[in-house]
Design a protein around this motif. Structure first.
Motif, PDB file in Angstrom:
ATOM      1  N   CYS A  36      55.445  39.007  32.649  1.00  0.00           N
ATOM      2  CA  CYS A  36      54.717  38.967  33.931  1.00  0.00           C
ATOM      3  C   CYS A  36      55.187  37.759  34.766  1.00  0.00           C
ATOM      4  O   CYS A  36      55.197  36.627  34.295  1.00  0.00           O
ATOM      5  CB  CYS A  36      53.211  38.853  33.671  1.00  0.00           C
ATOM      6  SG  CYS A  36      52.283  38.490  35.172  1.00  0.00           S
TER       7      CYS A  36
ATOM      8  N   CYS B 123      46.766  31.667  34.782  1.00  0.00           N
ATOM      9  CA  CYS B 123      46.073  32.967  34.798  1.00  0.00           C
ATOM     10  C   CYS B 123      45.279  33.109  33.501  1.00  0.00           C
ATOM     11  O   CYS B 123      45.315  32.236  32.644  1.00  0.00           O
ATOM     12  CB  CYS B 123      47.091  34.083  34.950  1.00  0.00           C
ATOM     13  SG  CYS B 123      48.196  34.208  33.530  1.00  0.00           S
TER      14      CYS B 123
ATOM     15  N   CYS C 213      43.407  36.821  37.160  1.00  0.00           N
ATOM     16  CA  CYS C 213      44.691  37.489  36.979  1.00  0.00           C
ATOM     17  C   CYS C 213      45.315  37.634  38.358  1.00  0.00           C
ATOM     18  O   CYS C 213      44.757  38.297  39.224  1.00  0.00           O
ATOM     19  CB  CYS C 213      44.512  38.865  36.341  1.00  0.00           C
ATOM     20  SG  CYS C 213      46.045  39.833  36.381  1.00  0.00           S
TER      21      CYS C 213
ATOM     22  N   CYS D 221      43.909  41.008  31.679  1.00  0.00           N
ATOM     23  CA  CYS D 221      45.363  40.945  31.861  1.00  0.00           C
ATOM     24  C   CYS D 221      45.940  42.360  32.014  1.00  0.00           C
ATOM     25  O   CYS D 221      45.519  43.286  31.310  1.00  0.00           O
ATOM     26  CB  CYS D 221      45.978  40.264  30.650  1.00  0.00           C
ATOM     27  SG  CYS D 221      47.771  40.187  30.687  1.00  0.00           S
ATOM     28  N   VAL D 222      46.906  42.524  32.938  1.00  0.00           N
ATOM     29  CA  VAL D 222      47.530  43.836  33.156  1.00  0.00           C
ATOM     30  C   VAL D 222      49.032  43.804  32.830  1.00  0.00           C
ATOM     31  O   VAL D 222      49.803  44.637  33.299  1.00  0.00           O
ATOM     32  CB  VAL D 222      47.306  44.338  34.614  1.00  0.00           C
ATOM     33  CG1 VAL D 222      45.845  44.620  34.871  1.00  0.00           C
ATOM     34  CG2 VAL D 222      47.854  43.334  35.648  1.00  0.00           C
TER      35      VAL D 222
HETATM   36  S1  SF4 Z   1      46.547  37.641  33.268  1.00  0.00           S
HETATM   37 FE1  SF4 Z   1      47.531  38.652  35.035  1.00  0.00          FE
HETATM   38  S2  SF4 Z   1      48.892  37.106  35.842  1.00  0.00           S
HETATM   39 FE2  SF4 Z   1      48.413  36.519  33.720  1.00  0.00          FE
HETATM   40  S3  SF4 Z   1      49.968  37.456  32.379  1.00  0.00           S
HETATM   41 FE3  SF4 Z   1      48.288  38.887  32.534  1.00  0.00          FE
HETATM   42  S4  SF4 Z   1      48.925  40.214  34.214  1.00  0.00           S
HETATM   43 FE4  SF4 Z   1      50.112  38.380  34.424  1.00  0.00          FE
END
Ligand code: SF4
Ligand SMILES: Cc1cc2nc3c(=O)[nH]c(=O)nc-3n(C[C@H](O)[C@H](O)[C@H](O)COP(=O)(O)OP(=O)(O)OC[C@H]3O[C@@H](n4cnc5c(N)ncnc54)[C@H](O)[C@@H]3O)c2cc1C
Length: 329
Positions: free
Chosen positions: A125, A134, A142, A162-163
């Motif tokens: 990411c 994040c 996020c 988290c995505v």
């Molecule tokens: S929380 Fe969001 S910004 Fe952090 S790794 Fe996961 S997807 Fe990426």
């Protein structure tokens, strides 16, 4: 941000697994296991991960090599991706894995990068790699999952704060091949199916696999049951020279005539773990390997997907990759 200097750390170069495990146990939280270093050195140079001690495992001979066993094939975790890609026995019996290994990054990275490092690598990411605070980095938001967030590469399934997605090509192939992960730690050896090795953010947002601090992935075992099956691996990327998957598919299939007797289907880059497609598998199981079955299984693949703002394209991509996997394996 300076990328030319790494912060100070102590370097240990054990020559046995026992010494590596013992060092990791004694150093505790600040220890970092180093294999080929492709992922690790980026983290250190960017100063987003700052271990106090690095345990370089490259001198441990027992962690290297490809061996045939009674149960199938065992590959040491420190075996390079280039060796996995070019091994005659892997190509003959588990070409799904050699193909996936050969699609990782560039030749230079595959020469130094190891199977274990590729399986244990962290998510790519952008925000997290840039060093923002994040959720995954211990913060309270996020950045990817916002209306303006750059989430074209992110997940369709399994979001939990988290995505991010799993970036590893060999992970997708290893789950399709029903591999077993051999782990050594302070409490001895444990064996975990590849499908359970990878974990999503709802289980633990700070790591991507079940390894506990001080545990080493020592080998991966590929079972005989899938040796010489019909395989299909395809990875769609923005650039074909070297790039991470936007979506990938790994399929292993056993045919009796043109009837699918057994099948494992896995997609990469759609979830924080390699996503096993049990719905598509059950559509295809026991049926003829034909276009209508492939289309139906493809549609089943995206069932339950929850796209983000900029990654809706992954839904038809995933469906088509699964369709092609069944049709062309
Ligand atoms: S929380 Fe969001 S910004 Fe952090 S790794 Fe996961 S997807 Fe990426
Ligand atoms: C430009 C670029 C492009 C890339 N493209 C792709 C791609 O297309 N597909 C893909 O799959 N990957 C890709 N990668 C990722 C790359 O393949 C991995 O970073 C690499 O394979 C990691 O292997 P390594 O041996 O260098 O691991 P290291 O950097 O040494 O380790 C990676 C992580 O795994 C842990 N680790 C390593 N070995 C073990 C072990 N035996 N037990 C426990 N923990 C361990 C380390 O502690 C570290 O956290 C790319 C990387 C770069 C830099």
């Amino acid at each position: 941000m300076s990328r030319d200097m790494m912060p100070h750390f102590e370097l240990y170069q054990p020559d046995t697994l026992e010494n590596a495990v013992d060092l990791a146990r004694r150093i505790g939280k600040g220890a970092w296991l180093l294999a080929g270093g492709n992922d690790s050195l980026d983290w250190f140079k960017d100063r987003h991960k700052r271990p106090t001690a690095v345990i370089d495992m490259s001198g441990i001979a027992s962690l290297k090599g490809i061996r045939e066993t009674e149960e199938g094939l065992e590959i040491g975790a420190l075996t390079t991706l280039a060796e996995v890609e070019s091994s005659a026995i892997v190509r003959e019996k588990y070409s799904l894995l050699s193909t996936a290994a050969g699609r990782v990054a560039s030749p230079q990275i595959r020469n130094a990068g190891t199977l274990g490092g590729n399986l244990c690598q962290d998510t790519r990411c952008w925000y997290y790699r840039y060093g923002v605070s994040c959720y995954r980095a211990g913060g309270i938001t996020c950045y990817a999952d916002t209306p303006e967030g750059q989430n074209r590469e992110h997940c369709l399934f399994g979001a939990s704060r988290c995505v991010a997605v799993s970036p590893s090509d060999t992970a997708t192939a290893s789950v399709a091949l029903d591999a077993k992960m051999v782990i050594h730690g302070p409490d001895g050896e444990r064996i975990v199916p590849a499908e359970e090795f990878f974990i999503g953010p709802s289980k633990d947002i700070t790591r991507m696999n079940v390894l506990k601090p001080g545990e080493v992935l020592t080998a991966v075992r590929y079972p005989k049951a899938w040796a010489g099956a019909k395989f299909y691996f395809e990875k769609v990327t923005d650039r074909n020279t070297w790039d991470f998957a936007l979506v990938s598919v790994a399929a292993a299939m056993v045919l009796e005539g043109d009837v699918i007797r057994n099948i494992r289907l896995v997609c990469g880059a759609v979830e924080c773990v390699p996503r096993r497609l049990k719905g598509s598998e059950s559509v295809a199981m026991g049926r003829k390997k034909a276009e209508d079955v492939a289309i139906e299984a493809g549609k089943a693949a995206s069932h339950g997907a929850t796209p983000l703002q900029f990654n809706q394209y992954k839904v038809p991509l995933m469906e088509n990759l699964v369709r092609r996997a069944i049709r062309d394996a």
